[in-house]
Design a protein around this motif. Structure first.
Motif, PDB file in Angstrom:
ATOM      1  N   MET B   1     -55.818   1.350   6.111  1.00 42.30           N
ATOM      2  CA  MET B   1     -54.493   1.021   5.580  1.00 42.30           C
ATOM      3  C   MET B   1     -53.421   1.346   6.614  1.00 42.30           C
ATOM      4  N   SER B   2     -52.468   0.487   6.711  1.00 41.01           N
ATOM      5  CA  SER B   2     -51.341   0.740   7.617  1.00 41.01           C
ATOM      6  C   SER B   2     -50.036   0.679   6.850  1.00 41.01           C
ATOM      7  N   GLN B   3     -49.058   1.270   7.485  1.00 40.52           N
ATOM      8  CA  GLN B   3     -47.728   1.290   6.881  1.00 40.52           C
ATOM      9  C   GLN B   3     -46.913   0.133   7.470  1.00 40.52           C
ATOM     10  N   TYR B   4     -46.311  -0.640   6.622  1.00 40.64           N
ATOM     11  CA  TYR B   4     -45.506  -1.762   7.102  1.00 40.64           C
ATOM     12  C   TYR B   4     -44.084  -1.643   6.573  1.00 40.64           C
ATOM     13  N   ARG B   5     -43.154  -2.086   7.365  1.00 45.61           N
ATOM     14  CA  ARG B   5     -41.774  -2.203   6.870  1.00 45.61           C
ATOM     15  C   ARG B   5     -41.415  -3.678   6.809  1.00 45.61           C
ATOM     16  N   GLU B  55     -50.668  -9.541   6.705  1.00 41.65           N
ATOM     17  CA  GLU B  55     -50.696 -10.681   5.787  1.00 41.65           C
ATOM     18  C   GLU B  55     -50.632 -10.212   4.334  1.00 41.65           C
ATOM     19  N   SER B  56     -51.412  -9.181   4.019  1.00 41.27           N
ATOM     20  CA  SER B  56     -51.416  -8.731   2.630  1.00 41.27           C
ATOM     21  C   SER B  56     -50.102  -8.032   2.276  1.00 41.27           C
ATOM     22  N   ALA B  57     -49.470  -7.385   3.274  1.00 40.91           N
ATOM     23  CA  ALA B  57     -48.159  -6.768   3.019  1.00 40.91           C
ATOM     24  C   ALA B  57     -47.135  -7.851   2.685  1.00 40.91           C
ATOM     25  N   ILE B  58     -47.170  -8.933   3.453  1.00 41.38           N
ATOM     26  CA  ILE B  58     -46.226 -10.032   3.226  1.00 41.38           C
ATOM     27  C   ILE B  58     -46.498 -10.707   1.880  1.00 41.38           C
ATOM     28  N   ALA B  80     -39.933 -11.027   5.884  1.00 41.59           N
ATOM     29  CA  ALA B  80     -40.284 -10.890   7.302  1.00 41.59           C
ATOM     30  C   ALA B  80     -40.799  -9.483   7.563  1.00 41.59           C
ATOM     31  N   LEU B  81     -41.746  -9.405   8.499  1.00 39.10           N
ATOM     32  CA  LEU B  81     -42.287  -8.112   8.875  1.00 39.10           C
ATOM     33  C   LEU B  81     -41.330  -7.479   9.870  1.00 39.10           C
ATOM     34  N   GLU B  82     -40.862  -6.254   9.577  1.00 42.81           N
ATOM     35  CA  GLU B  82     -39.954  -5.589  10.513  1.00 42.81           C
ATOM     36  C   GLU B  82     -40.730  -4.818  11.561  1.00 42.81           C
ATOM     37  N   GLN B  83     -41.704  -4.044  11.084  1.00 43.32           N
ATOM     38  CA  GLN B  83     -42.497  -3.260  12.025  1.00 43.32           C
ATOM     39  C   GLN B  83     -43.767  -2.752  11.379  1.00 43.32           C
TER      40      GLN B  83
END
Lengths: 232, 88
Positions: B1-5, B55-58, B80-83
């Motif tokens: 798992m990763s952290q997305y903003r 992709e799953s975060a978006i 949009a993916l920030e980081q």
């Protein structure tokens, strides 16, 4: 007539609604938004105010409250639901009524009396009025501009689902009588089956001569009479 | 798992009257920016989210828009993916 007045954090017309229901002989109870179940209630009222501070969009967060699942089932089973002001916004957000209420076109919060023309007298909420009767009822909102896509708007008119319209002293739905920019001066609409009414003006604040108008009483007596004459 | 903003942009749909945008438009014109032809006011929502992939975060944020963040009657949205932060 057992009346549920749903209270959200930020509702501020819940006591007015409670009192209006009691005034016409209803047996009103407050139902907190985190409670579940509406069994035994004949009518559900969604009050005005600023639920959740109008964060995100008016009504958007309140619509996610636990009690709203029960309000949805109650409405889908044909139970009468009346949403006033913020209650109307919640009903639109919940999809029980079409369209949305956006910022008033003049960007001003409008708090004053308006004239409404009664466009339908065959609903649970308006049977005590005369067709075309002009009511004097207050409004108090910043986001009362009724919008929907063209198809929806045409359907509302074609199916006669506009129940109240803002009009001038001659009963004409002119632009100068429109306080918020609503399409076709729409002040209140019903759903397809007619058991869910949303309106921006406040009939519950027009219940006593002392406070300027008793023109709102008819909404509550209509419900009372419709429900007491309905087959059990 | 990763952290997305993620940055979610919600804006009034084309054709819908945007009184805030109109008021700002007039103000900009009166400040001398005659070239300003139109102004629309939307909002940006920043979401920190743990997900399997970008992709799953978006996809999750788009679902949030459909359920809560945007009103389909009046608003369009874009995600949009920030980081992507280092996995914790």
């Amino acid at each position: 007539m057992k009346v549920a007045v749903i209270t959200f954090p930020g509702s501020n017309c819940d006591h007015d609604l409670y009192k209006a229901a009691q005034q016409v002989g209803g047996d009103a109870s407050f139902v907190w938004h985190r409670e579940r179940g509406l069994d035994g209630f004949d009518v559900v009222l969604l009050p005005g105010g600023f639920s959740y501070g109008d964060y995100l969009r008016p009504g958007a967060i309140a619509r996610m409250s636990p009690i709203m699942d029960d309000v949805m089932s109650f409405a889908k089973a044909g139970g009468p639901v009346l949403g006033i002001c913020n209650g109307f916004q919640v009903l639109c957000e919940a999809g029980l009524l079409p369209g949305a209420l956006v910022r008033n076109d003049a960007l001003k919060f409008r708090s004053h009396d308006v004239r409404l023309r009664v466009e339908r007298v065959d609903t649970l909420f308006t049977s005590d009025y005369e067709l075309g009767q002009i009511l004097r009822v207050p409004i108090a909102h910043g986001d009362g501009n009724y919008e929907a896509d063209e198809e929806t708007l045409n359907a509302l008119e074609d199916e006669g689902r506009v129940v109240f319209r803002y009009v001038d002293r001659n009963g004409e739905a002119v632009e100068s009588a429109n306080p918020n920019g609503s399409w076709h001066n729409i002040a209140g609409i019903v759903n397809e089956s007619g058991n869910v009414l949303g309106m921006m003006p406040h009939p519950e604040r027009a219940m006593e001569e002392l406070l300027g108008s008793t023109d709102g009483v008819g909404v509550f007596t209509s419900m009372m009479n419709s429900l007491s004459t309905a087959p059990a | 798992m990763s952290q997305y903003r993620l940055e979610v942009r919600v804006k009034p749909r084309p054709g819908l009257l945007d009184p805030q945008g109109k008021a700002i438009h007039h103000s900009l014109n009166s400040l001398g920016w005659d070239g300003v032809a139109d102004v629309r006011v939307g909002k940006a929502i920043y979401i920190d989210l743990e997900a399997e992939s970008a992709e799953s975060a978006i996809a999750a944020a788009e679902e949030m828009c459909r359920k809560l963040l945007a009103n389909p009657v009046t608003e369009d949205f874009a995600v949009a993916l920030e980081q992507e932060a280092a996995a914790s």
